[in-house]
Write a protein that holds these residues in place. Structure first.
Motif, PDB file in Angstrom:
ATOM      1  N   ARG A 181       0.839  -1.212   0.000  1.00 17.71           N
ATOM      2  CA  ARG A 181       0.000   0.000   0.000  1.00 17.71           C
ATOM      3  C   ARG A 181       0.869   1.255   0.000  1.00 17.71           C
ATOM      4  NH1 ARG A 181      -2.991  -2.782   3.736  1.00 17.71           N
ATOM      5  NH2 ARG A 181      -2.157  -1.540   5.443  1.00 17.71           N
ATOM      6  N   ASP A 182       1.908   1.255   0.836  1.00 18.52           N
ATOM      7  CA  ASP A 182       2.807   2.414   0.905  1.00 18.52           C
ATOM      8  C   ASP A 182       3.503   2.654  -0.438  1.00 18.52           C
ATOM      9  OD1 ASP A 182       2.088   2.750   3.537  1.00 18.52           O
ATOM     10  OD2 ASP A 182       3.973   1.933   4.356  1.00 18.52           O
ATOM     11  N   LEU A 183       3.973   1.584  -1.050  1.00 21.03           N
ATOM     12  CA  LEU A 183       4.647   1.721  -2.344  1.00 21.03           C
ATOM     13  C   LEU A 183       3.684   2.189  -3.427  1.00 21.03           C
ATOM     14  CD1 LEU A 183       7.016  -1.366  -2.316  1.00 21.03           C
ATOM     15  CD2 LEU A 183       7.703   1.040  -2.342  1.00 21.03           C
ATOM     16  N   ASN A 184       2.470   1.673  -3.423  1.00 21.83           N
ATOM     17  CA  ASN A 184       1.482   2.121  -4.410  1.00 21.83           C
ATOM     18  C   ASN A 184       1.141   3.593  -4.223  1.00 21.83           C
ATOM     19  OD1 ASN A 184       0.879  -0.083  -6.176  1.00 21.83           O
ATOM     20  ND2 ASN A 184      -0.040  -1.129  -4.428  1.00 21.83           N
ATOM     21  N   ARG A 185       1.034   4.016  -2.979  1.00 22.89           N
ATOM     22  CA  ARG A 185       0.755   5.433  -2.685  1.00 22.89           C
ATOM     23  C   ARG A 185       1.933   6.309  -3.151  1.00 22.89           C
ATOM     24  NH1 ARG A 185      -1.854   5.011   1.840  1.00 22.89           N
ATOM     25  NH2 ARG A 185      -0.015   4.305   2.967  1.00 22.89           N
ATOM     26  N   GLU A 186       3.163   5.849  -2.871  1.00 22.62           N
ATOM     27  CA  GLU A 186       4.350   6.590  -3.284  1.00 22.62           C
ATOM     28  C   GLU A 186       4.462   6.641  -4.808  1.00 22.62           C
ATOM     29  OE1 GLU A 186       8.073   8.676  -2.552  1.00 22.62           O
ATOM     30  OE2 GLU A 186       6.091   8.531  -1.671  1.00 22.62           O
ATOM     31  N   GLN A 187       4.105   5.555  -5.461  1.00 21.87           N
ATOM     32  CA  GLN A 187       4.129   5.528  -6.924  1.00 21.87           C
ATOM     33  C   GLN A 187       3.160   6.564  -7.495  1.00 21.87           C
ATOM     34  OE1 GLN A 187       3.056   1.740  -8.623  1.00 21.87           O
ATOM     35  NE2 GLN A 187       3.554   2.383 -10.678  1.00 21.87           N
ATOM     36  N   ARG A 188       1.965   6.633  -6.940  1.00 16.58           N
ATOM     37  CA  ARG A 188       0.984   7.638  -7.403  1.00 16.58           C
ATOM     38  C   ARG A 188       1.496   9.050  -7.159  1.00 16.58           C
ATOM     39  NH1 ARG A 188      -2.449   3.922  -5.337  1.00 16.58           N
ATOM     40  NH2 ARG A 188      -2.667   4.986  -3.345  1.00 16.58           N
ATOM     41  N   ARG A 189       2.045   9.285  -5.958  1.00 16.82           N
ATOM     42  CA  ARG A 189       2.550  10.620  -5.625  1.00 16.82           C
ATOM     43  C   ARG A 189       3.673  11.032  -6.562  1.00 16.82           C
ATOM     44  NH1 ARG A 189       6.471  13.259  -3.514  1.00 16.82           N
ATOM     45  NH2 ARG A 189       7.754  11.450  -3.014  1.00 16.82           N
ATOM     46  N   LEU A 190       4.622  10.141  -6.777  1.00 14.19           N
ATOM     47  CA  LEU A 190       5.743  10.456  -7.664  1.00 14.19           C
ATOM     48  C   LEU A 190       5.278  10.635  -9.104  1.00 14.19           C
ATOM     49  CD1 LEU A 190       8.425   8.055  -6.170  1.00 14.19           C
ATOM     50  CD2 LEU A 190       8.479  10.562  -6.112  1.00 14.19           C
ATOM     51  N   GLY A 191       4.337   9.820  -9.539  1.00 20.41           N
ATOM     52  CA  GLY A 191       3.795   9.965 -10.887  1.00 20.41           C
ATOM     53  C   GLY A 191       3.146  11.323 -11.089  1.00 20.41           C
ATOM     54  N   GLU A 192       2.410  11.784 -10.085  1.00 17.31           N
ATOM     55  CA  GLU A 192       1.792  13.109 -10.160  1.00 17.31           C
ATOM     56  C   GLU A 192       2.848  14.198 -10.175  1.00 17.31           C
ATOM     57  OE1 GLU A 192      -0.838  13.038  -6.807  1.00 17.31           O
ATOM     58  OE2 GLU A 192      -2.267  11.686  -7.812  1.00 17.31           O
ATOM     59  N   GLU A 193       3.908  14.016  -9.387  1.00 19.88           N
ATOM     60  CA  GLU A 193       4.989  14.998  -9.354  1.00 19.88           C
ATOM     61  C   GLU A 193       5.697  15.064 -10.707  1.00 19.88           C
ATOM     62  OE1 GLU A 193       9.028  15.942  -6.776  1.00 19.88           O
ATOM     63  OE2 GLU A 193       7.469  14.672  -5.892  1.00 19.88           O
ATOM     64  N   VAL A 194       5.947  13.910 -11.311  1.00 17.77           N
ATOM     65  CA  VAL A 194       6.552  13.870 -12.649  1.00 17.77           C
ATOM     66  C   VAL A 194       5.677  14.645 -13.626  1.00 17.77           C
ATOM     67  CG1 VAL A 194       6.990  12.344 -14.626  1.00 17.77           C
ATOM     68  CG2 VAL A 194       7.937  11.769 -12.386  1.00 17.77           C
ATOM     69  N   GLN A 195       4.377  14.429 -13.576  1.00 24.08           N
ATOM     70  CA  GLN A 195       3.462  15.123 -14.494  1.00 24.08           C
ATOM     71  C   GLN A 195       3.490  16.636 -14.277  1.00 24.08           C
ATOM     72  OE1 GLN A 195       2.008  13.786 -17.186  1.00 24.08           O
ATOM     73  NE2 GLN A 195       3.180  11.993 -16.538  1.00 24.08           N
ATOM     74  N   ARG A 196       3.600  17.078 -13.024  1.00 25.46           N
ATOM     75  CA  ARG A 196       3.687  18.527 -12.750  1.00 25.46           C
ATOM     76  C   ARG A 196       4.970  19.109 -13.333  1.00 25.46           C
ATOM     77  NH1 ARG A 196       1.636  16.921  -7.806  1.00 25.46           N
ATOM     78  NH2 ARG A 196       3.697  16.993  -6.820  1.00 25.46           N
ATOM     79  N   HIS A 197       6.082  18.405 -13.175  1.00 26.19           N
ATOM     80  CA  HIS A 197       7.347  18.886 -13.733  1.00 26.19           C
ATOM     81  C   HIS A 197       7.262  18.953 -15.264  1.00 26.19           C
ATOM     82  CE1 HIS A 197       9.172  18.915  -9.865  1.00 26.19           C
ATOM     83  NE2 HIS A 197       9.351  17.614  -9.765  1.00 26.19           N
ATOM     84  N   ILE A 198       6.706  17.926 -15.867  1.00 26.61           N
ATOM     85  CA  ILE A 198       6.564  17.910 -17.331  1.00 26.61           C
ATOM     86  C   ILE A 198       5.695  19.083 -17.779  1.00 26.61           C
ATOM     87  CG2 ILE A 198       5.494  16.644 -19.250  1.00 26.61           C
ATOM     88  CD1 ILE A 198       6.531  14.048 -17.891  1.00 26.61           C
ATOM     89  N   ALA A 199       4.585  19.312 -17.091  1.00 26.10           N
ATOM     90  CA  ALA A 199       3.693  20.419 -17.458  1.00 26.10           C
ATOM     91  C   ALA A 199       4.399  21.765 -17.327  1.00 26.10           C
ATOM     92  CB  ALA A 199       2.435  20.391 -16.589  1.00 26.10           C
ATOM     93  N   SER A 200       5.239  21.912 -16.313  1.00 21.29           N
ATOM     94  CA  SER A 200       5.971  23.160 -16.120  1.00 21.29           C
ATOM     95  C   SER A 200       6.953  23.393 -17.273  1.00 21.29           C
ATOM     96  CB  SER A 200       6.713  23.108 -14.787  1.00 21.29           C
ATOM     97  OG  SER A 200       7.462  24.279 -14.587  1.00 21.29           O
ATOM     98  N   ILE A 201       7.646  22.352 -17.678  1.00 22.06           N
ATOM     99  CA  ILE A 201       8.631  22.465 -18.756  1.00 22.06           C
ATOM    100  C   ILE A 201       7.949  22.713 -20.090  1.00 22.06           C
ATOM    101  CG2 ILE A 201      10.383  21.188 -20.055  1.00 22.06           C
ATOM    102  CD1 ILE A 201      11.032  19.784 -17.286  1.00 22.06           C
ATOM    103  N   THR A 202       6.944  21.923 -20.406  1.00 23.80           N
ATOM    104  CA  THR A 202       6.263  22.083 -21.695  1.00 23.80           C
ATOM    105  C   THR A 202       5.433  23.371 -21.710  1.00 23.80           C
ATOM    106  OG1 THR A 202       4.421  20.662 -21.006  1.00 23.80           O
ATOM    107  CG2 THR A 202       6.241  19.610 -22.201  1.00 23.80           C
ATOM    108  N   GLY A 203       4.978  23.802 -20.538  1.00 27.74           N
ATOM    109  CA  GLY A 203       4.248  25.067 -20.447  1.00 27.74           C
ATOM    110  C   GLY A 203       5.112  26.263 -20.808  1.00 27.74           C
TER     111      GLY A 203
END
Length: 134
Positions: free
Chosen positions: A58-80
């Motif tokens: 459960r902890d790893l799945n939660r961390e995976q979701r959190r990191l995935g969202e963080e990756v998407q925010r960084h990508i959006a910032s760069i492409t933005g």
């Protein structure tokens, strides 16, 4: 930022704004990869009748979701900012431009001090040319 074409000065200004985010993206992507690797290893053990702690999964799945969202925010910032990500691990970033009527990219890779390269849009990193040749 320009919708489709950057002058060299505009690309350098955009790079100044996103440089730290590129590093953050690389680190977050590496952390996400490590979590995914651990999840895969735990799931393989579980499939082979190994005992896997539900809490750890459960902890790893939660961390995976959190990191995935963080990756998407960084990508959006760069492409933005108008930049295109060509390689996260390499920190390879392109800025669309036109050079002497040729659709091209100003090209930067993490670790380089400044944008010093360009290449036609029909080719990639291996075809980079020094800006002096632009």
């Amino acid at each position: 930022m320009p919708p489709g074409n950057f002058t060299l000065e505009e690309a350098r200004a955009a790079l100044h704004l996103i440089r730290d985010t590129v590093g953050d993206l690389q680190r977050t992507q590496a952390a996400l990869r490590a979590v995914k690797d651990e999840l895969n290893a735990l799931n393989r053990r579980h499939l082979n009748n190994g005992v896997v702690g539900d809490r750890r999964l459960r902890d790893l799945n939660r961390e995976q979701r959190r990191l995935g969202e963080e990756v998407q925010r960084h990508i959006a910032s760069i492409t933005g900012a108008g930049a295109e990500i060509k390689g996260i691990d390499e920190g390879l970033i392109d800025f669309p431009t036109t050079i002497h009527g040729v659709l091209a990219y100003w090209c930067w890779r993490a670790g380089e001090d400044d944008i010093g390269w360009w290449h036609p849009r029909t080719s990639g990193f291996s075809s980079r040319r020094p800006i002096a040749e632009a």
